[in-house]
Design an enzyme around this catalytic site. Structure first.
Site, short mmCIF file in Angstrom:
data_model
loop_
_atom_site.label_atom_id
_atom_site.label_comp_id
_atom_site.label_asym_id
_atom_site.label_seq_id
_atom_site.Cartn_x
_atom_site.Cartn_y
_atom_site.Cartn_z
N GLU A 88 0.84 -1.21 0.00
CA GLU A 88 0.00 0.00 0.00
C GLU A 88 0.87 1.25 0.00
OE1 GLU A 88 -3.07 -0.08 -0.55
OE2 GLU A 88 -3.86 -1.98 0.19
N ASP A 235 -4.48 -9.70 -8.51
CA ASP A 235 -4.82 -8.71 -9.53
C ASP A 235 -3.67 -7.91 -10.13
OD1 ASP A 235 -4.58 -7.50 -7.02
OD2 ASP A 235 -6.48 -6.42 -7.08
N GLU A 329 -18.45 -6.08 -2.43
CA GLU A 329 -17.09 -6.62 -2.35
C GLU A 329 -17.02 -8.03 -2.94
OE1 GLU A 329 -14.85 -4.53 -2.39
OE2 GLU A 329 -13.67 -4.87 -0.59
N GLU A 347 -12.41 0.39 -9.48
CA GLU A 347 -12.06 -0.51 -10.58
C GLU A 347 -13.09 -0.52 -11.71
OE1 GLU A 347 -11.54 -1.18 -7.44
OE2 GLU A 347 -9.42 -1.72 -7.30
N THR A 433 -1.28 1.09 -10.70
CA THR A 433 -2.50 0.45 -10.21
C THR A 433 -3.30 1.41 -9.32
OG1 THR A 433 -3.39 -1.56 -9.23
CG2 THR A 433 -1.47 -0.59 -8.12
#
Ligand code: DMJ
EC number: 3.2.1.-
Length: 720
Positions: A88, A235, A329, A347, A433
């Protein structure tokens, strides 16, 4: 909407990491009840401010950007005694600093703003990079999932370093930010570590299925969770392979991505669904629900150029949002809610943006409009936008994650804006990302100081001496570029003022002032008969090229960086060798020893060609190259493909390696041509006598008269 979200953060929360939009205050780690792993994003470094910086530029809020950069530089500290997620912190904070630096630099260069800016954000990025590096101190090279910003990982004060596992995306989503940091700062160490982690994941893929699992042991590389999908846990590993190729131009990443992508399309993608399977037994689905993170995948498929499944999956996701207002989710294959939370994830907007840009279909504008309307109707609160705790009840949660500002507003704004409205050319950048912008021009910035070929001596042109001298006092390790030949040299300080010189890379360019004599590879055996002429670059070493006429065969290994295992085949032939992995001179020496009589190097960068890329001259490795006596030329990959296709079809192809001006068949060489026709005729006759299957057509008898060369077997003609 953006002003409301960002304004609320600045008003109620800054300098805290996040806004709590229901309580109208900032979330400070330690002062609020611990939420577990999600709190690992909070490093007391004003996360939301940094994550939002380049969004301000995209939205043309340049005054706000300038203010926010000043605040960041003056007020943000990166040395806090706090344990943070490496993943993160990398995507949100390091990416945020780099994206903002790139934008600040762009505005500064335009000369209107940011004139005070002196790369402070890049310095902060470098500092943060060094604070993340201790995570890579594992035997495998896979990073620890967490570091203490002040104490690293192994220090007893760090309160971390006991973990043994990390997620695949956590280890595999470092390369864009770390490579950008290396190339912008000149410190190779970041890119090297991120690359190593990707190498390990690649090595550990399941060889039967070419899939990876979700969680891996960072010490021994064993898979801990073997379920495999494109959503949570994996991902952005796939995303970064594709984007690393785009950003850095290195084929290895694309090759890996393509292999994984085929596996995904074979086992995981069951359009419109994307299911999770077992990596060892991929025909069996492991669960009947999908997670919302996979909504990025249609966007990645657009980048890959695979629109049909992208459209189908995106449409499926749109139907889910129609049913539940937002993407829950997790949702079942029948689109029922499996886990009802929705933390304002971007996304779905991201994929909508990519699909609109690829198709121009206004349908996607209406999808974007529905996202905007739902956010306003169901997530907007007086102090910002609040996550939805359960899409079934519409209840709110007291959180507004930084990615809402970093990503959601960028993609929505870009969906509805014209290119000309942006203060930069969006096509010059790629999104990380976390939707931070990195310039694709980094692909032509050499990774600094890699490799380990040491040279004993080096001479520096007079003009560079002063530069080297001034560096002596500041750095113990420097890279400089020395022209003629162009090489990247690393100076390693052994004692104060005493340097060892290390040649670390040859550079594939020739300074403008040095003229490169274009060469060619001319295919002369039937059915080519001199009509296929491939533009080639020369070498500064090896034989001064005169007319050579020999069959071509490939070296094995094709890069010729290790011992040549097909010496018998190569002997007496001109060998083909792929560029990359080691120096041209080393390859040439190995092939010469194996008995080759010449080498044609072929570029490893897919699609490169002599029309679009300036020719360059191959240079030696810094040592004397007088021992290399072979003729050597270089073909870009498109020309190389013509040659390899010819070889594949005809097994043995005779070629001439020579300067272009001496090309066989030039009008002024009519005489020579006639002689050549004669010899081709003889060759043909002889071949026929030997019952060769090679065609002996009119073209053979008159190879240079185009009106008489309708031969469909004549092979590709690149020089009409
Ligand atoms: C972002 O932080 C990034 O997109 C990351 O790759 C995963 N998803 C969150 C937002 O949902």
């Amino acid at each position: 909407m953006f002003d409301h979200a960002y304004g609320s953060y600045m008003k109620y929360a800054y300098p805290a990491d996040e806004l709590m939009p229901l309580s109208c205050r900032g979330r400070v780690r330690g002062l609020e009840p611990n939420r577990g792993d999600i709190d690992d994003s909070l490093g007391k470094f004003s996360l939301t401010l940094i994550d939002t910086l380049d969004t301000l530029v995209v939205l043309n809020k340049l005054d706000d950007f300038e203010d926010a950069v000043r605040k960041t530089v003056r007020e943000v500290r990166l040395d806090n005694d706090v344990v943070v997620s490496v993943f993160e912190t990398n995507i949100r904070v390091l990416g945020g600093l780099l994206g903002a630096h790139v934008m600040a630099d762009h505005l500064r260069q335009r000369g209107e703003r940011m004139q005070w800016y002196e790369d402070e954000l890049l310095h902060m990025a470098k500092e943060l990079g060094h604070r993340l590096l201790p995570a890579f101190n594992t035997t495998s090279g896979l990073p620890y999932p967490r570091v203490n910003l002040r104490y690293g990982v192994l220090n007893p004060l760090s309160r971390t370093g006991t973990e043994s596992d990390t997620c695949t995306a956590c280890a595999g989503t470092m390369i864009l930010e770390f490579a950008a940091l290396s190339r912008l700062s000149g410190e190779a160490v970041f890119e090297e570590h991120a690359r190593k982690a990707l190498d390990v994941l690649w090595e550990k893929r399941q060889r039967g299925s070419d899939l990876v699992g979700t969680v891996i042991n960072i010490h021994n590389g064993d898979w801990v969770r073997r379920d495999s999908g494109v959503g949570a846990g994996i991902d952005s590993y796939y995303e970064y392979l594709m984007k690393a190729y785009i950003l850095l131009g290195d084929n290895v990443y694309l090759e890996r991505f393509n292999i994984h992508y085929s596996a995904i399309m074979k086992y995981i993608s069951q359009p419109p669904l994307l299911l999770n399977v077992h990596m060892h037994n991929p025909t069996v689905s492991v669960r009947s629900w999908m997670d919302s993170l996979l909504a990025f995948f249609p966007g990645l498929q657009v980048l890959r150029g695979d629109l049909k499944p992208a459209i189908e999956t995106h449409e499926m996701l749109y139907q889910v949002t129609k049913q539940h207002k937002f993407l829950p989710e997790a949702f079942t294959t029948e689109f029922r809610v499996h886990w009802g939370q929705h933390p304002l994830r971007p996304e779905f907007a991201e994929s909508t943006y990519y699909l609109y840009k690829a198709t121009g279909d206004p349908y996607y504008l209406r999808v974007g409009q529905s996202i905007v309307e739902k956010l306003n109707a169901y997530a907007r609160v007086p102090c910002g936008f609040a996550a939805v705790q359960d899409v079934r009840t519409g209840t709110h949660e007291d959180r507004m994650d930084s990615f809402f500002l970093a990503e959601m507003f960028k993609y929505l704004y870009l969906l509805f804006s014209e290119k000309s409205q942006l203060p930069f050319d969006i096509d010059d950048y790629i999104f990380t990302t976390e939707a931070h912008l990195l310039p694709v021009s980094l692909s032509t910035t050499q990774p600094p100081c890699q490799g380990n070929n040491t040279v004993r001596t080096a001479s520096f042109p007079q003009s560079n001496t002063q530069y080297i001298a001034s560096l002596e006092h500041t750095e113990s390790l420097v890279c400089i570029i020395v022209f003629n030949p162009i090489s990247i040299i690393q100076l390693l300080q052994e004692h104060k003022g005493v340097y060892r010189v290390k040649l670390v890379a040859e550079v594939s360019q020739t300074p403008e002032e040095e003229e490169v004599v274009p060469h060619i590879v001319q295919l002369i055996s039937p059915p080519f008969l001199g009509r296929t002429v491939l533009t080639a670059g020369p070498a500064k070493f090896g034989m001064d090229l005169t007319k050579q006429e020999h069959g071509v065969s490939s070296a094995s290994p094709y890069t010729a960086c290790g011992p040549i295992d097909n010496a018998a085949e190569v002997k007496g032939h001109i060998a083909l060798a792929l560029r990359g992995d080691c120096m041209f001179a080393g390859k040439a020496r190995r092939l010469q020893e194996a008995g080759a009589i010449g080498v044609i190097f072929i570029d490893h960068r897919e699609g490169s060609n002599s029309e679009e890329t300036p020719l360059f001259q191959m240079v030696g490795d810094g040592d004397s190259t007088t021992d290399i006596s072979l003729p050597l030329v270089f073909l870009f990959s498109r020309e190389g493909a013509v040659l390899t296709a010819a070889l594949e079809e005809h097994h043995n192809v005779d070629v001439l390696l020579l300067p272009k001006e001496r090309q066989l068949g030039h009008e002024e060489e009519e005489e020579e041509l006639r002689g050549e026709q004669q010899s081709q005729q003889q060759y043909c006759t002889k071949a026929s006598e030997n019952e060769s299957t090679e065609p002996c057509s009119a073209a053979v008898l008159s190879p240079l008269d185009s009106s008489q060369s309708p031969n469909s077997n004549s092979g590709p003609d690149t020089n009409p």
